[in-house]
Design a protein around this motif. Structure first.
Motif, short mmCIF file in Angstrom:
data_model
loop_
_atom_site.label_atom_id
_atom_site.label_comp_id
_atom_site.label_asym_id
_atom_site.label_seq_id
_atom_site.Cartn_x
_atom_site.Cartn_y
_atom_site.Cartn_z
N LEU A 103 0.83 -1.21 0.00
CA LEU A 103 0.00 0.00 0.00
C LEU A 103 0.86 1.25 0.00
O LEU A 103 0.61 2.20 -0.76
N VAL A 104 1.90 1.24 0.85
CA VAL A 104 2.77 2.42 0.94
C VAL A 104 3.45 2.68 -0.40
O VAL A 104 3.53 3.81 -0.87
N GLU A 105 3.90 1.58 -1.03
CA GLU A 105 4.57 1.76 -2.31
C GLU A 105 3.64 2.38 -3.35
O GLU A 105 4.00 3.32 -4.06
N ALA A 106 2.40 1.86 -3.40
CA ALA A 106 1.43 2.39 -4.35
C ALA A 106 1.14 3.86 -4.07
O ALA A 106 1.06 4.68 -4.99
N THR A 107 1.01 4.20 -2.78
CA THR A 107 0.71 5.59 -2.43
C THR A 107 1.89 6.50 -2.76
O THR A 107 1.72 7.60 -3.28
N THR A 108 3.11 6.03 -2.42
CA THR A 108 4.29 6.84 -2.69
C THR A 108 4.40 7.11 -4.19
O THR A 108 4.75 8.21 -4.61
N LEU A 141 2.20 7.61 -6.24
CA LEU A 141 1.30 8.68 -6.67
C LEU A 141 1.89 10.05 -6.39
O LEU A 141 1.67 11.01 -7.13
N VAL A 142 2.64 10.17 -5.29
CA VAL A 142 3.12 11.47 -4.85
C VAL A 142 4.52 11.78 -5.39
O VAL A 142 4.80 12.90 -5.80
N LYS A 147 10.03 5.46 -5.25
CA LYS A 147 8.91 4.78 -4.60
C LYS A 147 9.32 3.98 -3.36
O LYS A 147 8.55 3.85 -2.43
#
Lengths: 327, 277
Positions: B240-245, B247-248, B254
């Motif tokens: 989840l953190v990787e996917a969110t990172t 995005l930003v 990542k």
């Protein structure tokens, strides 16, 4: 006991002085540039490993993230030199100071961690540093920095025609790291560190400020490693994040100390003296095929040495001496 | 993707997390598994999905042999046990990479036209890539299996007891080496499953393991040592953190998110989320 210890320390100092003098004379006989190159790298890794040993060997805080300080030393020096024209000698000290400051800043949260959690945290923080530098445009991003050639001079610590000045600097650095370790070994700090390594709770109860002694070890260790990084950058005249901050440096700094004898005065020097020439020779004599034979040989040797001599190569000497004493 | 990290981390959770042995060659185990899967496909045309049990069996043997030949001796070291484990397995990792280069050449390989490769499946209007979905399924099953194994079988209890106190365990007639060799075999077999699944959608080359190994360590430590559930949760969080990172921040950064979250978690909870050690 105390007398023995003092005598051993005096003997160590004499041996070190003799070795340094012999090493200083070596270039008179060794003219081959390739061999000189190996000697320089050996001395550099001995110095780095000696510095790593202060935090990880004496104080027992195993760091596999020292590449961060190495890279910071290299980058601080070269950014100051290429962007602001600051001479590498000052850049080197600035790099050491920055690295020591970062080590202490990181120490606050990091030294609460124990065991594997600490080791992984050190790997991770160096990896973050690597990724940030790879993406930092102003610092050259992944392309790195090429150090402009301004001709041979001690002032700019830059030599194209001869490797000898680098050799002597590496020798001085190695001797310095050794001497600092030697000096600290018998200081209040040295005793604190060993106490912290063996049993932090007991040390704390006897009045050792565990946290401060870890911080002290981290700062000294990071400072010296950063000087090594600055040297390496000047020596190669080119740096990029992967080549000064990659994980392999963290391992290469630890490896000589571990193979030679972690937490010992002579371990890192002995380990580097065997490991680095071995690495370079396997690479150039059997690595040319590009088929990984050098890796197989190198890896096998590491496995065998670490299994056969868990206390490092120095244990061979002490074992021999003990045998002599009983006779 | 998160469960994929979870899948790679399950085997490590067993070896590193439950048995408390450092294995720096974990990524190389994964690499070997991917090659085994690749060669089964090339020479026998067995799809990676079908060959997964075979790969797992091969890796089981490999893991047990590695334990008996190297790790057993590394654990015997009285001084610096941790460092001896780190560097003997690190040496092993280098040897394995060298061997892979020697026998398989450094070329990038891939399994073309596998059953899973490149296909997507649509669930409620969301398109999901099939291989990742399969990986997620296998990961959940593997975790459930491991959890059951550790907490409900005699072997699982023997394993934990052996880690806690090898001396006492010997007194009640448990052979430490047999238990740990089985543990290593099992851990490697789980990596074998991960490798077989990943072979159908990742390039295979001698250094492929290195990029996943660190994330696997972080995943296990994030969840906390000694906890199978922790490693599972760690895997999901990392994904989840990787996917969110992503995005930003730019894609090249990542992993920074993952590492930052690890640091944050251990600063607040020095034993990871669910760790007992």
């Amino acid at each position: 006991m105390d007398k023995d210890f003092a005598a051993r320390r005096r003997r160590d100092l004499i041996i070190a002085a003799v070795l340094t003098a012999l090493a200083a004379l070596a270039p008179l006989f060794i003219k081959d540039v390739y061999v000189q190159n190996i000697l320089i790298l050996t001395l550099m890794y001995a110095a780095l490993s000696q510095s790593w040993n202060i935090l990880s060997g004496y104080c027992g805080q195993i760091s596999l993230g020292h590449a961060l300080y190495f890279g910071i030393g290299a980058y601080t020096t070269e950014l100051l030199f290429t962007k602001f024209g600051v001479l590498p000698w000052f850049g080197m000290l600035a790099g050491g100071a920055v690295a020591a400051a970062i080590a202490m800043g990181l120490g606050y949260p990091f030294f609460r961690l124990r065991g594997h959690y600490f080791v992984i945290a050190t790997i991770v923080i160096a990896e973050i540093g690597l990724l940030l530098f790879q993406n930092w445009e102003w610092a050259g991003a992944a392309m790195g920095i090429t150090i402009p050639v301004r001709g041979d001079s001690w002032l700019k610590f830059q030599f194209m025609r001869s490797k000898l000045p680098y050799f002597y600097f590496a020798l001085v650095l190695c001797s310095l790291a050794w001497f600092v370790t030697w000096w600290l070994e018998d200081s209040k700090w040295g005793f604190w560190w060993r106490a912290v390594k063996d049993n932090p709770e007991a040390a704390e109860s006897l009045g050792v400020v565990v946290f401060n002694s870890k911080m002290g070890a981290a700062a000294v260790s990071a400072f010296l490693v950063a000087i090594g990084g600055a040297f390496y950058a000047q020596f190669l005249a080119y740096i990029d994040p992967e080549s000064v901050m990659g994980f392999q440096f963290s391992l290469l700094m630890a490896l000589p100390a571990v193979l030679g004898g972690i937490g010992t005065l002579w371990g890192p020097v002995l380990g580097a003296a065997i490991l680095i020439p071995m690495t370079e020779l396997t690479r150039s004599y059997i690595g040319g095929s590009g088929r990984g034979v050098d890796l197989i040989v190198y890896g096998t040797l590491i496995v065998l040495i670490s299994l056969a001599l868990p206390q490092g190569l120095v244990s061979l000497f002490s074992r021999a001496k003990r045998k002599g004493a009983t006779r | 993707m998160g469960l994929l990290y979870g899948l790679i981390a399950v085997g490590l959770a067993l070896i590193f997390g439950l048995m408390d042995v450092v294995n720096f060659a974990h990524g190389e185990f994964l690499m070997i598994a991917m090659y085994v899967s690749f060669f089964l496909f090339t020479f026998f045309a067995i799809d990676p999905l079908l060959s997964a049990p075979l790969v797992a069996a091969a890796l089981f043997v490999f893991g047990a042999v590695v334990y008996l030949l190297i790790v057993r001796f590394a654990m015997r070291a009285k001084a610096n046990a941790g460092m001896v484990q780190i560097f003997s397995t690190f040496g092993l990792a280098i040897v394995m990479r060298g061997l892979a280069q020697f026998f398989f050449t450094p070329d990038y390989r891939s399994v073309p036209h596998s059953w899973l490769g490149g296909k997507t499946i649509s669930i409620a209007g969301v398109f999901l890539p099939e291989p990742q979905l399969m990986g997620a399924l296998v990961a959940i099953l593997a975790f459930a299996g491991l959890y059951f194994f550790i907490h409900r079988t005699d072997f699982g209890r023997a394993l934990e007891a052996t880690r806690e106190d090898p001396g006492a365990v010997a007194l009640v007639g448990i052979d430490k080496n047999r238990v740990f060799a089985l543990g290593w075999g099992l851990g490697a077999a789980l990596v074998g499953l991960a490798g077989a699944i990943m072979a159908s959608f990742f390039y295979i080359y001698p250094d492929v393991g290195a990029s996943f190994a660190l994330i696997a360590y972080v995943t296990v430590a994030l969840g906390g040592f000694g906890s199978v559930f922790g490693a599972f949760a760690g895997g999901i969080i990392v994904g989840l953190v990787e996917a969110t990172t992503a995005l930003v921040l730019p894609p090249s950064l990542k992993s920074v998110g993952i590492y930052a979250v690890y640091l944050l978690v251990v600063f607040i909870r020095p034993r990871g989320l669910f760790g007992s050690m």
